[in-house]
Design an enzyme around this catalytic site. Structure first.
Site, short mmCIF file in Angstrom:
data_model
loop_
_atom_site.label_atom_id
_atom_site.label_comp_id
_atom_site.label_asym_id
_atom_site.label_seq_id
_atom_site.Cartn_x
_atom_site.Cartn_y
_atom_site.Cartn_z
N GLY A 13 4.93 -35.97 -29.15
CA GLY A 13 4.84 -36.62 -27.74
C GLY A 13 3.49 -36.06 -27.14
O GLY A 13 2.68 -36.00 -27.65
N ASN A 14 3.69 -36.54 -25.93
CA ASN A 14 2.18 -35.83 -25.08
C ASN A 14 2.70 -35.24 -23.51
O ASN A 14 3.79 -35.58 -23.27
CB ASN A 14 1.21 -37.18 -25.01
CG ASN A 14 1.96 -38.27 -24.14
OD1 ASN A 14 2.22 -38.27 -23.01
ND2 ASN A 14 2.23 -39.38 -24.87
N ALA A 15 1.80 -34.85 -22.88
CA ALA A 15 2.22 -34.18 -21.89
C ALA A 15 2.09 -35.02 -20.47
O ALA A 15 2.21 -34.63 -19.27
CB ALA A 15 1.10 -32.96 -21.46
#
Ligand code: CTP
Length: 435
Positions: A222-224
């Site tokens: 995923g990413n932030a």
């Protein structure tokens, strides 16, 4: 570039005066939370309930929480001519909940209680947050009243869809109080720039958040991205009169008041929903951080450390949704991309962004520099917006809500000066926002 993106925030303005109008609906109890949000963030709030609102939440609650007097009639405190003064002095009038009856009376220009009198004298932005049963919301009389209020420059949010007072469910639910307050504050924050319904009649599709690509049922790549900037764009578009759809990838924020939200998880799901919704959109804002790759062989069962050795994860490419939209776009549709860049030894942030714009020639590319205390989780943002005509606009550091409005200013400006005449037509609106 770093300086352009991290300029100081503007100094705080004087404490704004907010009028919280409360009409007689069961959702009146949720207006208490809206009141608290405003008072806790330093606003002066005068609560003006209708007499029937007091059947739901009593005067003592409003007086104690606002720290001010609470009157409902035009005959109360005649010496201070409250029905004229309160509206005139307000910086924002927010009606929560706006019932069918209250909006009908506002449309008719009646002044039979303090709230409708206030609506007649207010020259500041006015926001109605409707809540009622679905049948009442969908009735032609209410539809016409909402259209009239919007045509006069008021912001009328679309209600949320969900559980209503009884066993019924449908459109008519009050949007989340925190989100109503956030929208009101974003309108106030615009100050002299104001919020005009310059996107009325337009459909804006916004993607927000970050996609997740699952390796097994519990683990993902995923990413932030928090979704804050995308939600701010959706909130600003709703305030400017647009019909707003949000495709939200794993966003842990309350749904934007006045917008329809579609939750997705992976890039594939986001792609599917965006392609379903995009044909109806006049403007598509791709603020989501979409994963460029996904695991080539996701596992149906949890990967166990005892049975699997550390290995390389094989990935395959996800289709680029924005590039697909560029190919399929309908005439007049405006596409806005986002680029989060850090720069690299090969080039600065803007070099990378210009290369991205050359690869994906969207109408507007919003370039964020990641780092310097700016980025996904923080409340502020700064950006440089590049357009296909080679223009470059710097948005100094400010709240994500204000950044969103600046982006939409460019969207409206870009649409109206498109040389091919296919852009979104300007909507003629009064200079001052009437009640
Ligand atoms: N985007 C998209 N589909 C993808 C990936 C990204 O539509 N599969 C969109 C994003 O929503 C954003 C823009 O494209 O508006 C970002 O451009 P992109 O070139 O994909 O940026 P990065 O993923 O950061 O690319 P790079 O790693 O090359 O910087």
């Amino acid at each position: 570039m770093a300086d352009e993106l991290t300029a100081a925030a503007p100094p705080p303005a004087r404490r704004p005066r907010v009028v919280l109008g409360v009409a007689g609906g069961i959702a009146a109890y949720k207006a208490v939370e809206v009141l608290r949000r405003f008072t806790e963030s330093g606003h002066r709030v005068r609560v003006v309930p209708t007499p029937s609102a007091l059947r739901f939440v009593g005067e003592t609650t409003w007086a104690a929480l606002s720290g001010g007097p609470v009157t409902t009639g035009v005959w109360d405190n005649a010496d201070e001519v409250a029905h004229v003064r309160i509206g005139r002095e307000a910086d924002l009038v927010l009606v929560v909940p706006a019932t069918a009856d209250l909006m009908a009376r506002a449309v008719a220009g009646r002044a039979d209680d303090l709230l409708t009198g206030t609506l007649l004298t207010a020259t500041c932005p006015v926001v109605f947050a409707p809540a009622m049963h679905t049948e009442m919301w969908q009735h032609p009389a209410t539809r016409a009243n909402v259209a009239t209020l919007r045509a006069r420059g008021a912001i009328v949010l679309d209600p949320a869809v969900g559980r209503l007072t009884g066993a019924d469910s449908g459109p008519g639910r009050l949007p989340e109080p925190a989100e109503i307050a956030a929208l009101g504050m974003s309108v106030l924050a615009r100050g002299a720039d104001g919020v005009r319904p310059d996107l009325a009649g337009r459909h804006v599709l916004v993607t927000a958040g970050g996609t997740r690509e699952y390796l097994d049922p519990v683990r993902f790549l995923g990413n932030a991205s928090s979704g804050r900037q995308g939600y701010a764009v959706a909130r600003a578009a709703a305030a400017r009169g647009a019909t707003v759809t949000v495709v939200a990838a794993n966003v842990a924020l309350p749904e934007v008041a006045g917008a329809r939200t579609i939750a997705v998880t992976s890039a594939a799901e986001l792609r599917e929903r965006v392609h379903e919704e995009a044909p109806a959109a006049d403007v598509v804002v791709m603020a989501a951080a979409v994963a460029d790759f996904r695991p080539a062989a996701p596992q149906a069962y949890k990967i166990k450390k005892e049975t699997s050795a550390p290995d390389t994860i094989a990935l395959e490419r996800n289709p680029d949704v924005l590039s697909e939209l560029l190919v399929n776009r309908r005439p007049g549709q405006l596409l806005v991309g986002f680029a989060a860049e850090t720069g690299s030894p090969d080039g600065g942030v803007l070099d990378h962004a210009r290369a991205k714009l050359a690869r994906k020639p969207v109408d507007l590319l919003v370039v964020n520099q990641v780092g310097n205390g700016l980025g996904f989780e923080v409340a502020d943002n700064a950006a440089v917006v590049l357009d296909t005509n080679g223009r470059q606009t710097t948005i100094d550091r400010m709240s994500k809500d204000l950044v969103a409005h600046r982006i939409l200013d460019l969207v409206v400006g870009f649409s109206t000066d498109r040389a091919d005449g296919t852009g979104v037509e300007p909507v003629r609106v009064p200079v001052r926002t009437p009640r």
